[in-house]
Design a protein around this motif. Structure first.
Motif, PDB file in Angstrom:
ATOM      1  N   MET A 201       0.825  -1.209   0.000  1.00  0.00           N
ATOM      2  CA  MET A 201       0.000   0.000   0.000  1.00  0.00           C
ATOM      3  C   MET A 201       0.861   1.262   0.000  1.00  0.00           C
ATOM      4  SD  MET A 201      -3.327   0.624   2.396  1.00  0.00           S
ATOM      5  CE  MET A 201      -2.839   2.264   2.888  1.00  0.00           C
ATOM      6  N   ILE A 202       0.461   2.216  -0.799  1.00  0.00           N
ATOM      7  CA  ILE A 202       1.186   3.484  -0.852  1.00  0.00           C
ATOM      8  C   ILE A 202       0.765   4.327   0.355  1.00  0.00           C
ATOM      9  CG2 ILE A 202       1.570   5.581  -2.192  1.00  0.00           C
ATOM     10  CD1 ILE A 202       0.852   4.008  -4.704  1.00  0.00           C
ATOM     11  N   ASP A 203       1.738   4.901   1.071  1.00  0.00           N
ATOM     12  CA  ASP A 203       1.338   5.717   2.224  1.00  0.00           C
ATOM     13  C   ASP A 203       0.927   7.125   1.794  1.00  0.00           C
ATOM     14  OD1 ASP A 203       3.544   7.517   2.313  1.00  0.00           O
ATOM     15  OD2 ASP A 203       4.728   6.063   3.429  1.00  0.00           O
ATOM     16  N   GLN A 204       0.349   7.851   2.753  1.00  0.00           N
ATOM     17  CA  GLN A 204      -0.229   9.173   2.489  1.00  0.00           C
ATOM     18  C   GLN A 204       0.810  10.153   1.947  1.00  0.00           C
ATOM     19  OE1 GLN A 204      -2.123  10.714   6.008  1.00  0.00           O
ATOM     20  NE2 GLN A 204      -3.646  11.852   4.836  1.00  0.00           N
ATOM     21  N   ASN A 205       2.042  10.096   2.503  1.00  0.00           N
ATOM     22  CA  ASN A 205       3.094  10.994   2.036  1.00  0.00           C
ATOM     23  C   ASN A 205       3.395  10.784   0.559  1.00  0.00           C
ATOM     24  OD1 ASN A 205       3.320  11.957   4.607  1.00  0.00           O
ATOM     25  ND2 ASN A 205       5.158  10.771   5.123  1.00  0.00           N
ATOM     26  N   GLU A 206       3.449   9.512   0.158  1.00  0.00           N
ATOM     27  CA  GLU A 206       3.769   9.227  -1.244  1.00  0.00           C
ATOM     28  C   GLU A 206       2.649   9.668  -2.182  1.00  0.00           C
ATOM     29  OE1 GLU A 206       6.833   8.692  -2.238  1.00  0.00           O
ATOM     30  OE2 GLU A 206       7.217   8.826  -0.080  1.00  0.00           O
ATOM     31  N   ILE A 207       1.414   9.664  -1.676  1.00  0.00           N
ATOM     32  CA  ILE A 207       0.291  10.172  -2.493  1.00  0.00           C
ATOM     33  C   ILE A 207       0.458  11.679  -2.697  1.00  0.00           C
ATOM     34  CG2 ILE A 207      -2.216  10.542  -2.570  1.00  0.00           C
ATOM     35  CD1 ILE A 207      -2.461   7.831  -1.039  1.00  0.00           C
ATOM     36  N   ILE A 208       0.834  12.408  -1.623  1.00  0.00           N
ATOM     37  CA  ILE A 208       1.078  13.856  -1.730  1.00  0.00           C
ATOM     38  C   ILE A 208       2.223  14.118  -2.711  1.00  0.00           C
ATOM     39  CG2 ILE A 208       1.831  15.931  -0.469  1.00  0.00           C
ATOM     40  CD1 ILE A 208       0.428  14.728   2.033  1.00  0.00           C
ATOM     41  N   GLY A 209       3.306  13.354  -2.594  1.00  0.00           N
ATOM     42  CA  GLY A 209       4.457  13.501  -3.494  1.00  0.00           C
ATOM     43  C   GLY A 209       4.081  13.236  -4.941  1.00  0.00           C
ATOM     44  N   LEU A 210       3.226  12.235  -5.138  1.00  0.00           N
ATOM     45  CA  LEU A 210       2.789  11.872  -6.481  1.00  0.00           C
ATOM     46  C   LEU A 210       1.948  12.992  -7.108  1.00  0.00           C
ATOM     47  CD1 LEU A 210       3.407   9.098  -7.768  1.00  0.00           C
ATOM     48  CD2 LEU A 210       1.021   8.518  -7.458  1.00  0.00           C
ATOM     49  N   ILE A 211       1.016  13.553  -6.332  1.00  0.00           N
ATOM     50  CA  ILE A 211       0.186  14.660  -6.848  1.00  0.00           C
ATOM     51  C   ILE A 211       1.081  15.867  -7.140  1.00  0.00           C
ATOM     52  CG2 ILE A 211      -1.788  16.182  -6.394  1.00  0.00           C
ATOM     53  CD1 ILE A 211      -2.831  14.019  -4.429  1.00  0.00           C
ATOM     54  N   ALA A 212       2.060  16.122  -6.237  1.00  0.00           N
ATOM     55  CA  ALA A 212       3.007  17.224  -6.440  1.00  0.00           C
ATOM     56  C   ALA A 212       3.753  17.040  -7.762  1.00  0.00           C
ATOM     57  CB  ALA A 212       3.991  17.290  -5.274  1.00  0.00           C
ATOM     58  N   ALA A 213       4.240  15.817  -8.006  1.00  0.00           N
ATOM     59  CA  ALA A 213       5.011  15.524  -9.217  1.00  0.00           C
ATOM     60  C   ALA A 213       4.145  15.710 -10.468  1.00  0.00           C
ATOM     61  CB  ALA A 213       5.557  14.100  -9.163  1.00  0.00           C
ATOM     62  N   VAL A 214       2.887  15.256 -10.381  1.00  0.00           N
ATOM     63  CA  VAL A 214       1.972  15.411 -11.521  1.00  0.00           C
ATOM     64  C   VAL A 214       1.756  16.900 -11.813  1.00  0.00           C
ATOM     65  CG1 VAL A 214      -0.425  15.062 -12.287  1.00  0.00           C
ATOM     66  CG2 VAL A 214       0.837  13.175 -11.250  1.00  0.00           C
ATOM     67  N   CYS A 215       1.549  17.712 -10.755  1.00  0.00           N
ATOM     68  CA  CYS A 215       1.332  19.156 -10.925  1.00  0.00           C
ATOM     69  C   CYS A 215       2.541  19.831 -11.574  1.00  0.00           C
ATOM     70  CB  CYS A 215       1.064  19.837  -9.581  1.00  0.00           C
ATOM     71  SG  CYS A 215      -0.577  19.556  -8.930  1.00  0.00           S
TER      72      CYS A 215
ATOM     73  N   LEU B  84       2.885  18.478 -15.315  1.00  0.00           N
ATOM     74  CA  LEU B  84       1.837  18.835 -16.286  1.00  0.00           C
ATOM     75  C   LEU B  84       1.590  20.338 -16.359  1.00  0.00           C
ATOM     76  CD1 LEU B  84      -0.730  15.913 -15.873  1.00  0.00           C
ATOM     77  CD2 LEU B  84       1.350  16.013 -17.249  1.00  0.00           C
ATOM     78  N   ALA B  85       2.130  21.109 -15.397  1.00  0.00           N
ATOM     79  CA  ALA B  85       1.960  22.574 -15.402  1.00  0.00           C
ATOM     80  C   ALA B  85       2.402  23.178 -16.730  1.00  0.00           C
ATOM     81  CB  ALA B  85       2.752  23.200 -14.253  1.00  0.00           C
ATOM     82  N   PHE B  86       3.404  22.564 -17.378  1.00  0.00           N
ATOM     83  CA  PHE B  86       3.925  23.140 -18.625  1.00  0.00           C
ATOM     84  C   PHE B  86       2.952  22.990 -19.803  1.00  0.00           C
ATOM     85  CE2 PHE B  86       7.895  22.487 -16.199  1.00  0.00           C
ATOM     86  CZ  PHE B  86       8.437  23.758 -16.316  1.00  0.00           C
ATOM     87  N   ILE B  87       1.965  22.080 -19.689  1.00  0.00           N
ATOM     88  CA  ILE B  87       1.038  21.849 -20.812  1.00  0.00           C
ATOM     89  C   ILE B  87       0.294  23.133 -21.237  1.00  0.00           C
ATOM     90  CG2 ILE B  87      -1.059  20.616 -21.558  1.00  0.00           C
ATOM     91  CD1 ILE B  87      -0.024  18.136 -20.169  1.00  0.00           C
ATOM     92  N   PRO B  88      -0.348  23.890 -20.290  1.00  0.00           N
ATOM     93  CA  PRO B  88      -1.025  25.116 -20.743  1.00  0.00           C
ATOM     94  C   PRO B  88      -0.078  26.134 -21.409  1.00  0.00           C
ATOM     95  CG  PRO B  88      -1.129  24.885 -18.329  1.00  0.00           C
ATOM     96  CD  PRO B  88      -0.645  23.601 -18.868  1.00  0.00           C
ATOM     97  N   GLN B  89       1.211  26.141 -20.974  1.00  0.00           N
ATOM     98  CA  GLN B  89       2.161  27.065 -21.614  1.00  0.00           C
ATOM     99  C   GLN B  89       2.494  26.595 -23.034  1.00  0.00           C
ATOM    100  OE1 GLN B  89       3.865  30.175 -20.073  1.00  0.00           O
ATOM    101  NE2 GLN B  89       3.607  30.267 -22.289  1.00  0.00           N
ATOM    102  N   VAL B  90       2.613  25.283 -23.226  1.00  0.00           N
ATOM    103  CA  VAL B  90       2.855  24.738 -24.565  1.00  0.00           C
ATOM    104  C   VAL B  90       1.677  25.103 -25.481  1.00  0.00           C
ATOM    105  CG1 VAL B  90       3.043  22.607 -25.946  1.00  0.00           C
ATOM    106  CG2 VAL B  90       4.332  22.815 -23.825  1.00  0.00           C
TER     107      VAL B  90
ATOM    108  N   TYR C  96       1.502  28.767 -14.216  1.00  0.00           N
ATOM    109  CA  TYR C  96       2.073  29.215 -12.951  1.00  0.00           C
ATOM    110  C   TYR C  96       1.162  28.904 -11.756  1.00  0.00           C
ATOM    111  CZ  TYR C  96       6.229  30.927 -15.135  1.00  0.00           C
ATOM    112  OH  TYR C  96       7.424  30.960 -15.808  1.00  0.00           O
ATOM    113  N   SER C  97      -0.152  28.830 -11.986  1.00  0.00           N
ATOM    114  CA  SER C  97      -1.058  28.442 -10.900  1.00  0.00           C
ATOM    115  C   SER C  97      -0.843  26.972 -10.529  1.00  0.00           C
ATOM    116  CB  SER C  97      -2.517  28.644 -11.311  1.00  0.00           C
ATOM    117  OG  SER C  97      -2.713  29.959 -11.773  1.00  0.00           O
ATOM    118  N   ILE C  98      -0.817  26.100 -11.550  1.00  0.00           N
ATOM    119  CA  ILE C  98      -0.633  24.660 -11.291  1.00  0.00           C
ATOM    120  C   ILE C  98       0.753  24.406 -10.690  1.00  0.00           C
ATOM    121  CG2 ILE C  98      -0.568  22.348 -12.336  1.00  0.00           C
ATOM    122  CD1 ILE C  98      -2.415  23.505 -14.579  1.00  0.00           C
ATOM    123  N   MET C  99       1.766  25.105 -11.247  1.00  0.00           N
ATOM    124  CA  MET C  99       3.138  24.958 -10.750  1.00  0.00           C
ATOM    125  C   MET C  99       3.213  25.360  -9.274  1.00  0.00           C
ATOM    126  SD  MET C  99       6.163  24.072 -11.748  1.00  0.00           S
ATOM    127  CE  MET C  99       6.442  24.257 -13.497  1.00  0.00           C
TER     128      MET C  99
END
Lengths: 86, 86
Positions: free
Chosen positions: A1-15, A18-24, B41-44
């Motif tokens: 099972m993935i712990d809560q910290n790793e879920i936060i880290g995973l969402i952080a990494a996704v953000c 993927l943040a660069f997509i709207p700029q692209v 920048y918001s997502i980042m």
């Protein structure tokens, strides 16, 4: 099972990946890159390639995947900025 | 002793953190943010705050420090973009 910290880290990494997509999408639509810093995207691209080397060396699939995606996005923006300067 | 992989990771972290400095200088000098994506920048910013939470929870000083610096830089750019829209 993935712990809560790793879920936060995973969402952080996704953000932060993927943040660069709207700029692209924005540069692709407008072709306007005058306000974007060439230096920022150059240093960022080098940093992401180093993260990729790091991920390969420590054999971390999540670091490799995240940085391949980010390299493509940041690389695309970089190409548009360089094209815009010509 | 720090191994070679950790040196690569450290340089990577420095690059992807400090990359935002030239962009901060550029928006501060020109006050032009039209080509910058507010969504990016918001997502980042949200992603970096989550990295900060992650760093605090797993007690990693390097993750905390890197993301405090990045939050200040990205937050500054975000403020200029929002101001520019008004």
């Amino acid at each position: 099972m993935i712990d809560q910290n790793e879920i936060i880290g995973l969402i952080a990494a996704v953000c932060t990946t993927l943040a660069f997509i709207p700029q692209v999408i924005k540069v692709w639509k407008t072709k306007q890159t005058m306000d974007l810093s060439l230096r920022m995207y150059s240093i960022m691209f080098i940093g992401i390639l180093l993260w990729l080397v790091y991920g390969i060396r420590i054999d971390s699939l999540s670091i490799i995947l995240a940085n391949v995606v980010t390299a493509i996005l940041v690389g695309t923006i970089l190409v548009y900025i360089i094209k815009g300067k010509q």
